[in-house]
Design a protein around this motif. Structure first.
Motif, PDB file in Angstrom:
ATOM      1  N   ASN A 104      34.148  36.711  38.840  1.00 47.46           N
ATOM      2  CA  ASN A 104      35.160  37.782  38.750  1.00 47.46           C
ATOM      3  C   ASN A 104      34.955  38.841  38.904  1.00 47.46           C
ATOM      4  N   ARG A 109      35.750  38.645  44.722  1.00 47.84           N
ATOM      5  CA  ARG A 109      36.368  37.685  43.480  1.00 47.84           C
ATOM      6  C   ARG A 109      36.176  36.622  44.026  1.00 47.84           C
ATOM      7  N   ALA A 398      41.521  36.910  34.328  1.00 38.64           N
ATOM      8  CA  ALA A 398      41.941  36.462  35.552  1.00 38.64           C
ATOM      9  C   ALA A 398      42.817  35.301  35.496  1.00 38.64           C
TER      10      ALA A 398
END
Ligand code: ZN
Length: 525
Positions: A104, A109, A398
């Motif tokens: 993250n 990502r 997220a």
């Protein structure tokens, strides 16, 4: 932290214990014979921090592994450079282990792939541990060494991630990590003892005076790790008191009818410095890896509600045996589905009675609602929370989306419901820095600057209370730790200024200037 006398300006200690606390003139009057006088020049003394959930050996071993955390790397390219540099420095075939990456927090990502790790170190087995400790990433040499291939079946409670071609991607989740970890030569007893001592040096520098290793033992037997802890103790260099929580498999293994008692775990004869407290059960995974068991699916993954590692019947059976043998039970339950299941199981294992002085614990409790909070109080289960949002908060956004992420780690709710709980770090997931974690418990800001539901935070003095009195309560040592009161252990921390009057924006300038354990200075910069 003593409600009877919350503030004082002098304290007198004799050997390991506190003899008197109060106004300077009264304390001076209590001196029987010659005393050494230490003037702290207006600094503030608080009870030593009690980190009742961290991984002591893991903190120590991590110090010699490559740092691939967000402090050190921003991209997968940075990870490749760090791995490549280590590969250039160590002989081929020697394992390269890294710790703390967080997909993250990477520009890409995503997790690094096996091919990317191969490119960085084609001739060395490489394993990188995710910051959560619930996922590892390996390269081809590592998978080869562990015998993991296309035809390797997923172990129970774990997953070998595979690409569209069926080949393992290098990512191993939960129980599947063990396949890779088992291939890495374990540290020797001496290396382990040295790592534990180094971990206690780091902890003392953060003002910690007591720590609990929240999952002791790996593999078949707990004995190799116990021997490392005994070695650290007998070296005389251990700075901080340690309690251990052997994993349930050594106490009341699933599928067996056996149960082992505390006395079977040999830790030496200084229980105030090294002792066995409870037994550890894992019930689900982690948030950042989307393996925590949730009632509602993860954001953007409608089919994923995480995983429970045991069926209810097995959990109850393990708990019932451990409870019957007098153990304090410490169960990892992170998502609300796990929290609910574990509460159900505790209730059955205790035949509907509350935990009382047994103080069975529930670790993390990152997501739960008021109804579950009330059940914690009724069953007298002690939640042990980690307030970090400063480092991991963006991962929570997220995983859950912003709205749900604002309600993680609902400390204010626990205060309002009157649930007795503790704060801790879970280091090496994040550093075992109580001042940083306390600041996070108040401000709840993510690394990218988003505030996650400030109304769920608590004030500074409450957070310090939960990191001192709370930790001692969770570890059932509140008769001798957590407060500065006559008769208690002389375990305390000196801060450069009074935290109660330090405005939030000046909090980062607060420093630990001395740590005293058992009446002796164990840290001074
Ligand atoms: Zn942990």
């Amino acid at each position: 932290m003593d409600e009877v006398a919350p503030r004082a300006d002098a304290l007198l200690i004799d050997g390991e214990r506190i003899l008197a606390v109060g106004r300077l003139a009264d304390v001076e009057a209590a001196v029987q014979r010659g005393a050494r006088r230490v003037d702290l020049e207006g600094q503030t003394v608080i009870p030593g921090f009690n980190d009742c959930h961290c991984h002591v050996l893991g903190i120590g071993l991590g110090l010699s592994q490559i740092d691939v955390s967000a402090d050190a790397v921003r991209t997968i390219g940075d990870i490749q450079r760090a791995v490549g540099a280590r590969a250039a420095a160590v002989p081929e075939a020697q394992w390269i282990v890294g710790r703390g990456y967080d997909q993250n927090m990477l520009a890409e990502r995503r997790h690094p792939t096996r091919a990317e790790l191969d490119a960085a170190a084609p001739h060395h087995p490489v394993m990188l541990r995710h910051t959560s400790g619930h996922v590892v990433a390996g390269n081809s040499r590592a998978l080869e060494a562990a015998g993991i291939g296309m035809r390797t079946a997923d172990p129970a409670g774990g997953e070998i991630e595979r690409g569209p071609d069926g080949e393992p991607t290098g990512l191993l989740k939960e129980a599947a990590m063990e396949l890779l970890l088992a291939a890495i030569p374990p540290p020797t007893r001496q290396q382990g003892s040295t790592a534990i001592v180094r971990a206690t040096e780091v902890m003392a520098s953060y003002g910690i005076t007591s720590a609990t290793d929240a999952a002791t033992g790996e593999g078949e037997s707990a004995e190799p790790e116990l021997a490392m802890y005994r070695g650290a103790l007998s070296s005389g260099a251990q700075r901080v008191r340690i309690l251990l929580l052997p994993q349930i498999r050594y106490v009341a293994a699933a599928g067996s009818a056996e149960v082992h008692v505390t006395e079977e775990f040999a830790v030496g004869d200084k229980p105030e410095w090294l002792g066995i407290e409870g037994t550890k059960i894992f019930s689900d995974g982690a948030m950042s890896t989307r393996t925590a068991a949730m009632r509602v699916p993860y954001a953007g993954h409608a089919d994923n509600i995480g995983m429970l590692l045991w069926d209810e019947e097995t959990l109850v059976d393990m708990m019932r045996r451990a409870h019957g043998a007098g153990w304090q039970i410490v169960t990892h339950a992170l998502g609300d589905r796990a929290v609910e299941t574990v509460l159900d199981c505790y209730q059955q294992a205790m035949d509907g009675r509350p935990a009382g002085e047994r103080r069975h614990r529930m670790e993390h409790c990152m997501v739960f609602d008021e109804a579950l909070g009330r059940r914690m109080r009724e069953l007298e289960i002690v939640p042990v929370m980690q307030p970090d949002i400063f480092r991991l908060g963006d991962g929570y956004v997220a995983a859950l989306g912003l709205d749900r992420a604002c309600d993680v780690i609902p400390l204010r709710l626990l205060e309002r419901l009157g649930v007795r709980y503790a704060l801790s770090s879970d280091a090496p997931v994040v550093p075992c820095d109580p001042l940083a974690n306390i600041h996070s418990a108040v401000e709840r800001k993510t690394p990218s600057g988003v505030t996650l539901g400030r109304e769920n935070g608590i004030d500074v003095m409450t957070a310090i209370r939960r990191y001192t009195v709370g930790g001692a309560y969770a570890m059932r040592t509140d008769g001798m730790k957590g407060m500065i009161r006559p008769g208690m252990l002389a375990d305390f921390t000196v801060l450069s200024r009074d935290p109660a009057s330090t405005p939030p924006e000046e909090w980062p300038s607060l420093r630990v200037t001395m740590t005293v354990v058992g009446g002796e200075v164990r840290y001074k910069p």
